[in-house]
Motif scaffolding. Structure first.
Motif, mmCIF file in Angstrom:
data_model
loop_
_atom_site.group_PDB
_atom_site.id
_atom_site.type_symbol
_atom_site.label_atom_id
_atom_site.label_comp_id
_atom_site.label_asym_id
_atom_site.label_seq_id
_atom_site.Cartn_x
_atom_site.Cartn_y
_atom_site.Cartn_z
ATOM 1 N N ALA A 49 -21.162 -61.191 -64.902
ATOM 2 C CA ALA A 49 -19.958 -61.843 -64.372
ATOM 3 C C ALA A 49 -20.018 -63.306 -64.771
ATOM 4 C CB ALA A 49 -19.904 -61.704 -62.846
ATOM 5 N N PRO A 50 -18.919 -64.052 -64.595
ATOM 6 C CA PRO A 50 -19.018 -65.503 -64.744
ATOM 7 C C PRO A 50 -20.110 -66.042 -63.829
ATOM 8 C CG PRO A 50 -16.731 -64.826 -64.545
ATOM 9 C CD PRO A 50 -17.558 -63.619 -64.249
ATOM 10 N N ASP A 51 -20.696 -67.160 -64.201
ATOM 11 C CA ASP A 51 -21.873 -67.639 -63.485
ATOM 12 C C ASP A 51 -21.642 -67.866 -61.998
ATOM 13 O OD1 ASP A 51 -20.236 -69.838 -63.921
ATOM 14 O OD2 ASP A 51 -21.726 -71.017 -64.998
ATOM 15 N N PHE A 52 -20.451 -68.362 -61.612
ATOM 16 C CA PHE A 52 -20.254 -68.628 -60.191
ATOM 17 C C PHE A 52 -20.194 -67.335 -59.383
ATOM 18 C CE2 PHE A 52 -15.841 -67.974 -61.448
ATOM 19 C CZ PHE A 52 -15.238 -67.437 -60.327
ATOM 20 N N VAL A 53 -19.675 -66.261 -59.985
ATOM 21 C CA VAL A 53 -19.646 -64.969 -59.294
ATOM 22 C C VAL A 53 -21.060 -64.402 -59.189
ATOM 23 C CG1 VAL A 53 -18.770 -62.601 -59.355
ATOM 24 C CG2 VAL A 53 -17.273 -64.500 -59.997
ATOM 25 N N CYS A 54 -21.829 -64.533 -60.260
ATOM 26 C CA CYS A 54 -23.220 -64.071 -60.213
ATOM 27 C C CYS A 54 -24.026 -64.846 -59.177
ATOM 28 C CB CYS A 54 -23.871 -64.208 -61.594
ATOM 29 S SG CYS A 54 -23.565 -62.797 -62.685
ATOM 30 N N ALA A 55 -23.764 -66.141 -59.047
ATOM 31 C CA ALA A 55 -24.481 -66.941 -58.051
ATOM 32 C C ALA A 55 -24.157 -66.476 -56.643
ATOM 33 C CB ALA A 55 -24.137 -68.414 -58.209
ATOM 34 N N LEU A 56 -22.907 -66.102 -56.389
ATOM 35 C CA LEU A 56 -22.529 -65.599 -55.069
ATOM 36 C C LEU A 56 -23.219 -64.269 -54.786
ATOM 37 C CD1 LEU A 56 -18.698 -66.412 -55.039
ATOM 38 C CD2 LEU A 56 -20.572 -67.758 -54.099
ATOM 39 N N THR B 277 -30.446 -63.579 -60.388
ATOM 40 C CA THR B 277 -30.498 -62.528 -59.371
ATOM 41 C C THR B 277 -29.182 -61.773 -59.327
ATOM 42 O OG1 THR B 277 -32.015 -63.895 -58.076
ATOM 43 C CG2 THR B 277 -30.980 -62.045 -56.939
ATOM 44 N N GLY B 278 -28.076 -62.501 -59.482
ATOM 45 C CA GLY B 278 -26.768 -61.851 -59.523
ATOM 46 C C GLY B 278 -26.646 -60.869 -60.673
ATOM 47 N N THR C 12 -27.515 -71.385 -48.269
ATOM 48 C CA THR C 12 -28.461 -71.115 -49.353
ATOM 49 C C THR C 12 -28.119 -72.005 -50.539
ATOM 50 O OG1 THR C 12 -28.766 -68.815 -48.667
ATOM 51 C CG2 THR C 12 -29.363 -69.362 -50.926
ATOM 52 N N ILE C 13 -29.119 -72.688 -51.080
ATOM 53 C CA ILE C 13 -28.903 -73.568 -52.227
ATOM 54 C C ILE C 13 -29.506 -72.935 -53.467
ATOM 55 C CG2 ILE C 13 -30.991 -74.903 -51.703
ATOM 56 C CD1 ILE C 13 -29.552 -77.343 -52.906
ATOM 57 N N THR C 14 -28.785 -73.056 -54.581
ATOM 58 C CA THR C 14 -29.264 -72.500 -55.836
ATOM 59 C C THR C 14 -28.961 -73.464 -56.972
ATOM 60 O OG1 THR C 14 -29.029 -70.636 -57.379
ATOM 61 C CG2 THR C 14 -27.092 -71.240 -56.136
#
Length: 419
Positions: A209-216, A379-380, A345-347
């Motif tokens: 996914a786009p990075d922001f979706v994977c981060a979520l 992780t996403g 949570t911070i990433t």
């Protein structure tokens, strides 16, 4: 135990890791980009992945890989011939577009700025899909969930915006995150040239996914009332909600989980400001600084050295921006059907420094959780791949299993915190 090779194409580097189905990070590597010409930024992505894998498997020769999954920044665009328009390059001022799409203004800019490339290219990808194309020769456009169509494109919206039918055909069909995009080709496998690590011809490659979706997904920000701070070159404070919430300062988009939403307050240059400061200090000192050493010097500055005092001010301002974003989200969701969270949570790069995390906890008043893998995009990727592999029933179950806190920082009183 199955393992996934996960990679994230960032603005300044590529991160890669091998993650197991229990969330363990078996290997990790980060490769910085040179970016001498952003027009050819994509030329660094595949070699960086190969180099990262060489490092990881040299240090962890017993690790096996069962699948591959990629995420990347967006809306970065790349032609099938490799020319690139990065997400943070300004769109052309002449473009007038008032729709929801994040991609159409970028596509118009690409077409206007590089017309010869646009006309000759068979396909236009985002960064993630371009890497999938190099690995599998499959042409896909990844979409996290049905509701994201409005934020990507549809044929009618493209034609209304001035694109031709031939232009529309340059954009591959939609594939959902977690679906299999293809399999590693012999040509791509030959670049890795490893033995017994599982990266062989035919290894399945799943849509991330786009990075922001994977981060979520990687921080389990997929349940109402869960909050995360995605802190990289830019920074986004994200809150999962059961219904959309709106404010002039909030970007509301669908969650990857059907029926849920994500509300975000974005700071485009948060990490970039720190990077610019770090480069300035290194230029003046004549040598490089380790990230943690520089942060420590700044946060313990006593005023005797204006350089480090400036750094302390900058880091504090970034933390205050986070608190401001949290206040905006809290105010906008005051009538929501969930209690506002007391932890976040911070990433990203900022998550790697304990002192900076403690400062954010002190200033925001929230407990700061640091995930096992600082780069939650990785992780996403594992979340989407393992869901596609049927290791988990759904994305939510996968994210709850794989997202694990490694450290926790609780707010200190002002005297102890030194603020």
């Amino acid at each position: 135990m199955k393992n996934v090779l996960c990679a994230d194409i960032g603005t300044s580097s590529l991160k890669a890791a091998v993650i197991s189905e229990d969330g363990s990070v078996l290997a990790y590597s980060r490769r910085k980009f040179l970016l001498k010409s952003t027009k050819y930024a994509s030329k660094e992505w595949f070699p960086s992945l190969v180099n990262a894998c060489q490092e990881m498997f040299a240090n962890n020769p017993d690790v096996k890989v069962n699948a591959i999954c990629i995420s990347g920044n967006g809306p970065t665009l790349t032609a099938s011939t490799g020319e690139t328009l990065l997400w943070n390059e300004d769109a052309d001022e002449s473009i007038s577009y008032s729709g929801k799409s994040l991609f159409i203004p970028r596509l118009l800019t690409f077409k206007n700025r590089m017309p010869d490339i646009w006309n000759s290219a068979e396909t236009i990808f985002s960064s993630t899909e371009y890497m999938i194309y190099l690995l599998t020769e499959s042409k896909v456009t990844i979409i996290p969930e049905n509701r994201f169509v409005d934020f990507w494109w549809n044929r009618d919206e493209l034609l209304k915006s001035g694109f031709t039918e031939a232009d529309c055909k340059k954009l591959p069909q939609f594939y959902f995150s977690g679906s299999m995009a293809g399999r590693l080709t012999r040509k791509a496998e030959s670049f890795f040239s490893f033995e017994n690590n599982g990266i062989t011809e035919g290894t399945p490659v799943y849509c991330g996914a786009p990075d922001f979706v994977c981060a979520l997904a990687g921080t389990a920000t997929l349940n109402p009332g869960v909050l995360c701070d995605r802190a990289g070159s830019s920074e986004g404070i994200n809150l999962c909600t059961p219904s959309p919430i709106f404010s002039d300062k909030i970007r509301t988009m669908p969650s990857v989980v059907p029926g849920l939403w994500n509300a975000a307050v974005l700071y485009k240059e948060s990490g970039s400001r720190y990077s610019a400061f770090k480069k300035k200090v290194e230029r003046e000192a004549g040598h490089e600084f380790e990230h943690n050493d520089l942060v420590h010097k700044c946060l313990t500055a006593d005023g005797s050295d204006p350089t480090y005092s400036d750094g302390k001010y900058l880091l504090t301002q970034i933390a205050l921006d986070v608190r401001n974003a949290i206040d905006i989200l809290k105010d906008a969701s005051k009538n929501a059907s969930f209690d506002f969270p007391k932890e976040i949570t911070i990433t990203g790069g900022q998550a790697a420094n304990d002192e900076w995390n403690q400062l954010k906890a002190n200033i925001t008043g929230l407990t700061i959780k640091v995930p096992l893998c600082h780069d939650a995009e990785l992780t996403g990727c594992a979340v989407f791949a393992f869901t596609g592999m049927k290791v988990f029933e759904n994305i939510t179950q996968a994210s709850m299993t794989l997202s694990k806190a490694a450290k926790v920082f609780t707010p200190q009183d002002e005297q102890k915190a030194g603020i």
